[in-house]
Design a protein around this motif. Structure first.
Motif, PDB file in Angstrom:
ATOM      1  N   GLU A  62      30.196  -8.407  34.925  1.00 25.21           N
ATOM      2  CA  GLU A  62      29.767  -9.887  34.912  1.00 25.21           C
ATOM      3  C   GLU A  62      29.145 -10.008  36.390  1.00 25.21           C
ATOM      4  OE1 GLU A  62      33.457 -12.186  35.174  1.00 25.21           O
ATOM      5  OE2 GLU A  62      33.994 -11.679  33.261  1.00 25.21           O
ATOM      6  N   GLU A  85      31.847 -12.897  13.755  1.00 30.53           N
ATOM      7  CA  GLU A  85      31.605 -12.130  15.102  1.00 30.53           C
ATOM      8  C   GLU A  85      31.743 -13.014  16.006  1.00 30.53           C
ATOM      9  OE1 GLU A  85      28.021  -9.763  16.884  1.00 30.53           O
ATOM     10  OE2 GLU A  85      27.943 -10.198  14.889  1.00 30.53           O
ATOM     11  N   ASN A  86      32.548 -12.857  16.921  1.00 31.72           N
ATOM     12  CA  ASN A  86      32.752 -13.753  18.243  1.00 31.72           C
ATOM     13  C   ASN A  86      31.706 -13.995  18.834  1.00 31.72           C
ATOM     14  OD1 ASN A  86      33.974 -14.263  20.848  1.00 31.72           O
ATOM     15  ND2 ASN A  86      35.742 -14.811  19.837  1.00 31.72           N
ATOM     16  N   TYR A  87      31.366 -14.921  19.280  1.00 32.73           N
ATOM     17  CA  TYR A  87      29.993 -15.255  20.053  1.00 32.73           C
ATOM     18  C   TYR A  87      30.109 -14.760  21.599  1.00 32.73           C
ATOM     19  CZ  TYR A  87      26.316 -17.860  22.183  1.00 32.73           C
ATOM     20  OH  TYR A  87      24.952 -18.049  23.067  1.00 32.73           O
ATOM     21  N   ASP A  88      31.210 -14.966  22.170  1.00 35.26           N
ATOM     22  CA  ASP A  88      31.642 -14.439  23.470  1.00 35.26           C
ATOM     23  C   ASP A  88      31.885 -13.115  23.825  1.00 35.26           C
ATOM     24  OD1 ASP A  88      31.239 -17.164  24.142  1.00 35.26           O
ATOM     25  OD2 ASP A  88      33.584 -17.562  23.648  1.00 35.26           O
ATOM     26  N   THR A  89      32.423 -12.409  22.538  1.00 31.15           N
ATOM     27  CA  THR A  89      32.779 -11.034  22.725  1.00 31.15           C
ATOM     28  C   THR A  89      31.858 -10.100  22.022  1.00 31.15           C
ATOM     29  OG1 THR A  89      34.533 -11.058  21.134  1.00 31.15           O
ATOM     30  CG2 THR A  89      34.908 -11.733  23.340  1.00 31.15           C
ATOM     31  N   ASN A  90      31.245 -10.693  20.883  1.00 33.74           N
ATOM     32  CA  ASN A  90      30.567  -9.893  19.769  1.00 33.74           C
ATOM     33  C   ASN A  90      31.680  -8.844  19.250  1.00 33.74           C
ATOM     34  OD1 ASN A  90      27.693 -10.179  22.069  1.00 33.74           O
ATOM     35  ND2 ASN A  90      27.693 -10.529  19.726  1.00 33.74           N
ATOM     36  N   ASP A 144      22.978  -7.991  26.509  1.00 28.30           N
ATOM     37  CA  ASP A 144      23.938  -9.070  26.347  1.00 28.30           C
ATOM     38  C   ASP A 144      24.953  -8.602  25.481  1.00 28.30           C
ATOM     39  OD1 ASP A 144      22.676 -10.480  28.296  1.00 28.30           O
ATOM     40  OD2 ASP A 144      21.504 -12.022  26.769  1.00 28.30           O
ATOM     41  N   HIS A 145      24.592  -8.115  24.347  1.00 25.83           N
ATOM     42  CA  HIS A 145      25.562  -7.682  23.462  1.00 25.83           C
ATOM     43  C   HIS A 145      26.645  -6.563  23.800  1.00 25.83           C
ATOM     44  CE1 HIS A 145      27.271  -5.155  20.138  1.00 25.83           C
ATOM     45  NE2 HIS A 145      27.329  -6.276  19.319  1.00 25.83           N
ATOM     46  N   ASN A 184      27.208  -5.661  27.053  1.00 24.23           N
ATOM     47  CA  ASN A 184      27.934  -6.223  28.244  1.00 24.23           C
ATOM     48  C   ASN A 184      29.172  -6.981  27.399  1.00 24.23           C
ATOM     49  OD1 ASN A 184      26.642  -4.800  30.244  1.00 24.23           O
ATOM     50  ND2 ASN A 184      25.070  -6.703  30.490  1.00 24.23           N
ATOM     51  N   HIS A 185      28.927  -7.761  26.526  1.00 22.81           N
ATOM     52  CA  HIS A 185      29.800  -8.735  26.070  1.00 22.81           C
ATOM     53  C   HIS A 185      31.142  -7.961  25.394  1.00 22.81           C
ATOM     54  CE1 HIS A 185      27.378 -12.160  25.402  1.00 22.81           C
ATOM     55  NE2 HIS A 185      27.674 -12.438  26.692  1.00 22.81           N
ATOM     56  N   TYR A 231      35.014  -6.954  26.933  1.00 23.20           N
ATOM     57  CA  TYR A 231      36.274  -7.264  26.057  1.00 23.20           C
ATOM     58  C   TYR A 231      37.043  -5.830  26.219  1.00 23.20           C
ATOM     59  CZ  TYR A 231      39.099  -8.005  21.994  1.00 23.20           C
ATOM     60  OH  TYR A 231      39.966  -7.979  21.244  1.00 23.20           O
TER      61      TYR A 231
END
Length: 671
Positions: free
Chosen positions: A115, A295-300, A323-324, A326-327, A331
């Motif tokens: 983060e 597919e969860n937008y925040d965690t992928n 981004d993908h 890191n998400h 998680y």
């Protein structure tokens, strides 16, 4: 690409006693391995060799906190290979278990935090300044290298460096981490604790120069002690699975979606990937699992519905989008329960240091680049976790096909995979202590795991003892990776392997040893290969009136031998790699086995003068007594042909020497 021809497998299951010893803690909250390390906390340079999941991260915390409190160290820097491993060094409450302090890492100086990706080198440089009150920092190896390039030696004094996964270091001058370690040792008064679960590198370069390694105080904890001392894990299964065609056509045979599974797909451009790129491979695997639901937008994290209606959470660590990734990493770093994820698909990640205690099955596709990588992958599923009694590692590899243009490459890949798995079986199994009849009983070790071997040469020097006691797995790795051994698995007599090849390789790996030391170490290598992992069975036919315990038998080459009758001559008559040949002959169909045999037979193995002399003085002398004739280069027996080649080389050597001509030290006998 729908090809389903045949599917074969071979597996080994190792059972452990669940003693709980390696996971129980003392009054300071330390497990067995951690207590061993803490005993040596005053040393300036410590090298910890211990298996994955043995608690190395917390061991480093204990030592680091002691150095801050009692040894004049002002700051602690922990370096890990990749960001996901930084999770192992998150703030940890140690005082509640009896230690004098907790492990704290300020968020600002956790440079592995997904983060906060900004200005890592700047924050590192800020951390080492005296005005910064924070005392602990966690970063990647890369950040450490970049930051130290901008810091003077003076700034690095009185610091403690904890280097996780130390096998990334190399004695090679071009290895940045290796140069960094040498700089700290030679130009500062910094303290170093280096940790690794595997000390052998796939590229064959030593981790440290000998003069540097001798300055480290080693602390060892072997794999068997670790796994045998778990509370929950009872069995570990190591398996090969051979396929023809594309691996995706065989994947459903080995993928059990009811197990928490970590899948490593082939690396980019690897032969096993075939015509599919990495994105298509991931898609095909998800389709094999079931139907994508969300597919969860925040965690992928992808939710997949299986054919029987179960909802599974799948993490994709292959997608290179920052981004993908890191998400997903974020998680996985925050996982708190078994239900948080079911299957992880990775390629270059989720190996060393990756913490997923609920993982039950590591499914690896294709041949791996090094033994280190295999050890690290296996370590992902061998963590002890409540409710997990069984763990398994599966290597799905292509069987050579007689129609392939590059059949030799395919054979080499297969032999690499088999020899690697042989080493894993050796590493994970209980060890024997071998003694000569002249060795005094020092009272150490388990007498039930001790064998007296007639004719065994004594270890006459401290260096030889150190290699046998502390570096046996590393030595075995070097032997198994040597081309001579891979080519000798099929078709070379045990006497040549044991009396010529293995001593030759030991001498190459340890040129500092004298001839007697080489022979003594080589004998113990052969003993370990032949007997490690072997169980002892009572001889119920023995006369119990003479011996109330009865005789103890060990099975060698399909024959039960009384362990009181063991001799080095008997052991040296056994092929130490018989298991590899059994796999090839029992689990592969006849046409493929013929391909392997032909590919090996076609190779021209170079032979040195020294090797020819050893063959002449050992194996040939025994053969000549039985046959009374010279061996032929046309003999169908490859061992006999090998002897004939040795004699031919020696004759040519004598002729050229008598003529005053030079003779190459290494030639191909058939050239």
């Amino acid at each position: 690409m729908e090809i389903r021809e045949n599917y074969n497998q071979d597996q080994t299951v190792i059972t452990y006693e669940q003693t709980g010893r390696s996971t129980n803690t003392n009054e300071l909250g330390m497990r067995e391995m951690q207590a061993r390390v803490y005993e040596r906390r005053a040393e300036q340079y410590l090298l910890v060799k211990a298996p994955p999941a043995s608690g190395k991260s917390r061991a480093m915390m204990f030592v680091a906190l002691d150095k801050l409190a009692h040894q004049g160290i002002r700051k602690v820097i922990v370096a890990v290979p990749e960001k996901s491993i930084g999770r192992s060094f998150k703030p940890t409450a140690l005082k509640k278990s009896g230690f004098f302090a907790d492990w704290e890492v300020p968020t600002y100086f956790n440079l592995c935090d997904t983060e906060n990706e900004k200005e890592k080198v700047k924050r590192f440089k800020e951390f080492v300044e005296p005005y910064t009150k924070a005392q602990t920092l966690v970063c990647t190896h890369a950040t450490l290298r970049f930051a130290l390039k901008e810091l003077t030696d003076e700034k690095l004094n009185n610091l403690f460096f904890g280097i996780d996964e130390f096998h990334h270091t190399s004695a090679d001058a071009d290895n940045g981490l290796g140069e960094l370690v040498r700089r700290l040792m030679n130009q500062t008064n910094a303290h170093i604790l280096a940790m690794t679960g595997s000390y052998f590198r796939g590229d064959g370069t030593p981790v440290l120069r000998l003069e540097d390694e001798t300055r480290f105080v080693p602390v060892q904890f072997n794999y068997y002690d670790q796994l045998n001392g778990y509370r929950y894990l009872k069995t570990l299964q190591l398996g090969y699975h051979f396929y023809k065609g594309h691996y995706l056509s065989a994947l459903d045979k080995v993928l059990d979606t009811r197990q928490k599974t970590l899948i490593h797909i082939p690396v980019t451009n690897a032969k096993a990937a075939g015509a599919y790129d990495k994105f298509e491979q991931v898609k095909q695997i998800i389709d094999l699992i079931g139907s994508k639901v969300d597919e969860n937008y925040d965690t992928n994290i992808v939710t997949v519905k299986t054919k029987d209606g179960r909802m599974l959470k799948v993490a994709d660590l292959v997608n290179p989008d920052n981004d993908h990734r890191n998400h997903v990493q974020g998680y996985l770093q925050r996982m708190k329960s078994r239900d948080d994820v079911d299957i992880i698909i990775a390629m270059g990640m989720a190996k060393e240091g990756f913490d997923w205690e609920w993982c039950e099955h590591c499914l690896t596709i294709g041949v791996r680049g090094s033994l280190t990588e295999i050890v690290q992958i296996i370590g992902r599923c061998t963590r002890d976790s409540e409710g997990k009694e069984h763990a398994q590692f599966t290597n799905l590899i292509a069987a050579p096909d007689e129609t392939q243009d590059d059949v030799v490459v395919a054979v080499n890949d297969m032999l690499k995979a088999i020899t690697a798995s042989l080493l894993m079986e050796q590493v994970m199994a209980p060890k024997w202590n071998f003694k000569t009849s002249r060795d005094e009983d020092d009272g150490q070790g388990d007498p039930k795991r001790t064998m007296v071997v007639e004719g065994l040469k004594p270890l006459g020097t401290e260096r030889a003892r150190q290699i046998v006691e502390e570096q046996m797995d590393d030595l075995k790795a070097g032997i198994l990776q040597h081309p001579l051994i891979r080519e000798a698995i099929e078709g070379v007599a045990p006497e040549i392997i044991n009396k010529v090849y293995i001593p030759k390789i030991v001498e190459e790996l340890h040129p500092e040893l004298e001839e007697e030391e080489v022979d003594a170490v080589s004998q113990r290598v052969v003993l370990d290969f032949v007997l490690k992992g072997k169980g002892i069975e009572p001889d119920y036919k023995s006369d119990s009136t003479e011996n109330h315990e009865g005789s103890r038998l060990v099975k060698i080459a399909n024959t039960f031998i009384n362990i009181d009758d063991l001799s080095i001559n008997l052991i040296e008559s056994v092929n130490p790699f018989q298991r590899a040949y059994e796999i090839m002959s029992n689990e592969i169909d006849a046409p493929v086995l013929k391909v392997i045999q032909d590919a090996i037979a076609d190779k021209k193995i170079n032979m040195t003068i020294d090797e020819a002399k050893k063959i002449y003085l050992t194996v040939f002398q025994t053969w000549r007594k039985e046959h009374g004739d010279h061996p032929s280069l046309q003999d169908p027996d490859p061992t006999v042909r090998r002897m004939a080649e040795a004699i031919r080389i020696l004759k040519n050597y004598k002729i050229r020497r008598d003529m005053g001509l030079d003779y190459p030290m290494r030639i191909s006998p058939l050239s």
